[in-house]
Write a protein that holds these residues in place. Structure first.
Motif, mmCIF file in Angstrom:
data_model
loop_
_atom_site.group_PDB
_atom_site.id
_atom_site.type_symbol
_atom_site.label_atom_id
_atom_site.label_comp_id
_atom_site.label_asym_id
_atom_site.label_seq_id
_atom_site.Cartn_x
_atom_site.Cartn_y
_atom_site.Cartn_z
ATOM 1 N N ALA A 108 0.791 -1.229 0.098
ATOM 2 C CA ALA A 108 0.074 0.085 0.072
ATOM 3 C C ALA A 108 0.855 1.250 0.073
ATOM 4 O O ALA A 108 0.362 2.321 -0.626
ATOM 5 C CB ALA A 108 -0.844 0.050 1.131
ATOM 6 N N ASN A 109 2.116 1.130 0.660
ATOM 7 C CA ASN A 109 2.865 2.358 0.679
ATOM 8 C C ASN A 109 3.935 2.530 -0.435
ATOM 9 O O ASN A 109 4.864 2.954 -0.256
ATOM 10 C CB ASN A 109 3.479 2.537 1.915
ATOM 11 N N LEU A 110 3.776 1.777 -1.698
ATOM 12 C CA LEU A 110 4.695 1.975 -2.761
ATOM 13 C C LEU A 110 4.791 3.268 -3.403
ATOM 14 O O LEU A 110 3.511 3.837 -3.597
ATOM 15 C CB LEU A 110 4.328 0.851 -3.770
ATOM 16 N N PRO A 111 5.820 3.773 -3.824
ATOM 17 C CA PRO A 111 5.917 5.113 -4.378
ATOM 18 C C PRO A 111 4.950 5.050 -5.647
ATOM 19 O O PRO A 111 5.164 4.137 -6.385
ATOM 20 C CB PRO A 111 7.374 5.420 -4.748
ATOM 21 N N ARG A 112 4.442 6.143 -5.978
ATOM 22 C CA ARG A 112 3.602 6.196 -7.296
ATOM 23 C C ARG A 112 4.022 7.535 -7.838
ATOM 24 O O ARG A 112 4.079 8.714 -7.239
ATOM 25 C CB ARG A 112 2.018 6.346 -6.791
ATOM 26 N N GLN A 118 7.010 6.216 -20.561
ATOM 27 C CA GLN A 118 8.405 6.502 -19.762
ATOM 28 C C GLN A 118 7.796 6.684 -18.157
ATOM 29 O O GLN A 118 8.762 6.109 -17.464
ATOM 30 C CB GLN A 118 8.814 7.799 -20.361
ATOM 31 N N THR A 119 6.801 7.442 -17.978
ATOM 32 C CA THR A 119 6.268 7.560 -16.737
ATOM 33 C C THR A 119 6.004 6.233 -16.012
ATOM 34 O O THR A 119 6.559 5.795 -14.857
ATOM 35 C CB THR A 119 4.989 8.442 -16.768
ATOM 36 N N LEU A 120 5.261 5.204 -16.786
ATOM 37 C CA LEU A 120 4.917 3.952 -16.095
ATOM 38 C C LEU A 120 6.265 3.386 -15.983
ATOM 39 O O LEU A 120 6.491 2.443 -14.896
ATOM 40 C CB LEU A 120 4.090 3.184 -17.154
ATOM 41 N N LEU A 121 7.067 3.085 -16.830
ATOM 42 C CA LEU A 121 8.457 2.377 -16.627
ATOM 43 C C LEU A 121 9.337 3.056 -15.586
ATOM 44 O O LEU A 121 9.897 2.199 -14.708
ATOM 45 C CB LEU A 121 9.389 2.502 -17.881
ATOM 46 N N SER A 122 9.434 4.303 -15.404
ATOM 47 C CA SER A 122 10.020 5.058 -14.212
ATOM 48 C C SER A 122 9.237 4.612 -12.962
ATOM 49 O O SER A 122 9.944 4.317 -11.868
ATOM 50 C CB SER A 122 10.141 6.695 -14.504
ATOM 51 N N GLU A 123 7.757 4.577 -12.881
ATOM 52 C CA GLU A 123 7.406 4.286 -11.682
ATOM 53 C C GLU A 123 7.673 2.548 -11.300
ATOM 54 O O GLU A 123 7.875 2.531 -10.238
ATOM 55 C CB GLU A 123 5.894 4.438 -11.823
ATOM 56 N N ARG A 124 7.542 1.902 -12.216
ATOM 57 C CA ARG A 124 7.973 0.523 -12.252
ATOM 58 C C ARG A 124 9.282 0.224 -11.511
ATOM 59 O O ARG A 124 9.696 -0.544 -10.497
ATOM 60 C CB ARG A 124 7.693 -0.469 -13.165
ATOM 61 N N GLU A 125 10.275 0.979 -11.938
ATOM 62 C CA GLU A 125 11.535 0.945 -11.591
ATOM 63 C C GLU A 125 11.781 1.395 -10.260
ATOM 64 O O GLU A 125 12.481 0.790 -9.321
ATOM 65 C CB GLU A 125 12.677 1.884 -12.366
ATOM 66 N N LEU A 126 10.913 2.706 -9.881
ATOM 67 C CA LEU A 126 11.183 3.071 -8.532
ATOM 68 C C LEU A 126 10.558 2.204 -7.562
ATOM 69 O O LEU A 126 10.956 2.140 -6.480
ATOM 70 C CB LEU A 126 10.486 4.382 -8.606
ATOM 71 N N GLN A 127 9.255 1.518 -7.904
ATOM 72 C CA GLN A 127 8.794 0.600 -6.920
ATOM 73 C C GLN A 127 9.612 -0.960 -6.832
ATOM 74 O O GLN A 127 9.723 -1.066 -5.709
ATOM 75 C CB GLN A 127 7.491 -0.019 -7.597
ATOM 76 N N ASP A 128 10.476 -1.103 -7.914
ATOM 77 C CA ASP A 128 11.371 -2.364 -7.815
ATOM 78 C C ASP A 128 12.500 -2.019 -6.814
ATOM 79 O O ASP A 128 12.748 -2.757 -5.904
ATOM 80 C CB ASP A 128 11.834 -2.546 -9.001
ATOM 81 N N GLN A 158 14.963 -2.377 -1.070
ATOM 82 C CA GLN A 158 15.324 -1.636 -0.070
ATOM 83 C C GLN A 158 14.646 -2.063 1.334
ATOM 84 O O GLN A 158 15.136 -2.118 2.430
ATOM 85 C CB GLN A 158 15.493 -0.111 -0.176
ATOM 86 N N THR A 159 13.294 -2.127 1.165
ATOM 87 C CA THR A 159 12.465 -2.614 2.041
ATOM 88 C C THR A 159 12.347 -4.235 2.295
ATOM 89 O O THR A 159 11.241 -4.601 3.169
ATOM 90 C CB THR A 159 11.264 -1.993 2.071
ATOM 91 N N ALA A 160 12.968 -5.066 1.536
ATOM 92 C CA ALA A 160 12.846 -6.342 1.534
ATOM 93 C C ALA A 160 13.048 -7.047 2.987
ATOM 94 O O ALA A 160 14.268 -6.609 3.468
ATOM 95 C CB ALA A 160 13.441 -7.218 0.439
ATOM 96 N N PRO A 161 12.314 -7.630 3.828
ATOM 97 C CA PRO A 161 12.708 -8.277 5.058
ATOM 98 C C PRO A 161 13.759 -8.970 4.830
ATOM 99 O O PRO A 161 13.796 -10.023 4.055
ATOM 100 C CB PRO A 161 11.539 -8.866 5.412
ATOM 101 N N LYS A 162 14.726 -9.071 5.875
ATOM 102 C CA LYS A 162 15.797 -10.034 5.817
ATOM 103 C C LYS A 162 15.533 -11.206 6.610
ATOM 104 O O LYS A 162 14.405 -11.211 7.727
ATOM 105 C CB LYS A 162 16.942 -9.471 6.653
ATOM 106 N N PRO A 163 15.848 -12.336 6.196
ATOM 107 C CA PRO A 163 15.484 -13.658 7.239
ATOM 108 C C PRO A 163 15.652 -13.361 8.578
ATOM 109 O O PRO A 163 16.873 -12.770 8.829
ATOM 110 C CB PRO A 163 16.111 -14.736 6.619
#
Length: 106
Positions: A29-33, A81-91, A96-101
């Protein structure tokens, strides 16, 4: 003796529930858009011929439609280009926020 075994089972079950919750990542829900520019969301407006066209009408309409098609293509490129930039930003955000085991604390 039986009570100790039940406590051990209970604590094991409790610990497995906790580690299961910890391994879940953050909600999406808190992914950048990004906001699409207004140029990319407007429909293309193409010039049409009058009821009884003359040769001058044909030439003018041909030129105006050509420029309108170029503008539509530029708007479509901007949206892509906006869509691709948004997807790259979300990736990047997910990486960065992926949980570590829980066993890789360091």
């Amino acid at each position: 003796m039986r009570t100790n075994l039940l406590r051990l089972v209970a604590w094991t079950a409790f610990a497995s529930l906790i580690t299961g919750c910890v391994s879940q990542g953050p909600s999406s829900a808190n992914l950048p858009r990004l906001t699409l520019p207004s140029l990319a969301t407007e429909p293309c407006k193409l010039v049409t011929l009058p009821e009884v066209p003359t040769e001058a009408d044909l030439e003018v309409t041909y030129a105006l439609r050509g420029s309108a098609l170029v503008q539509c293509d530029a708007a479509r490129d901007l949206a892509v280009q906006t869509l691709l930039s948004e997807r790259e930003l979300q990736d990047r955000f997910r990486e960065q926020t992926a949980p570590k085991p829980f066993w890789k604390v360091w």
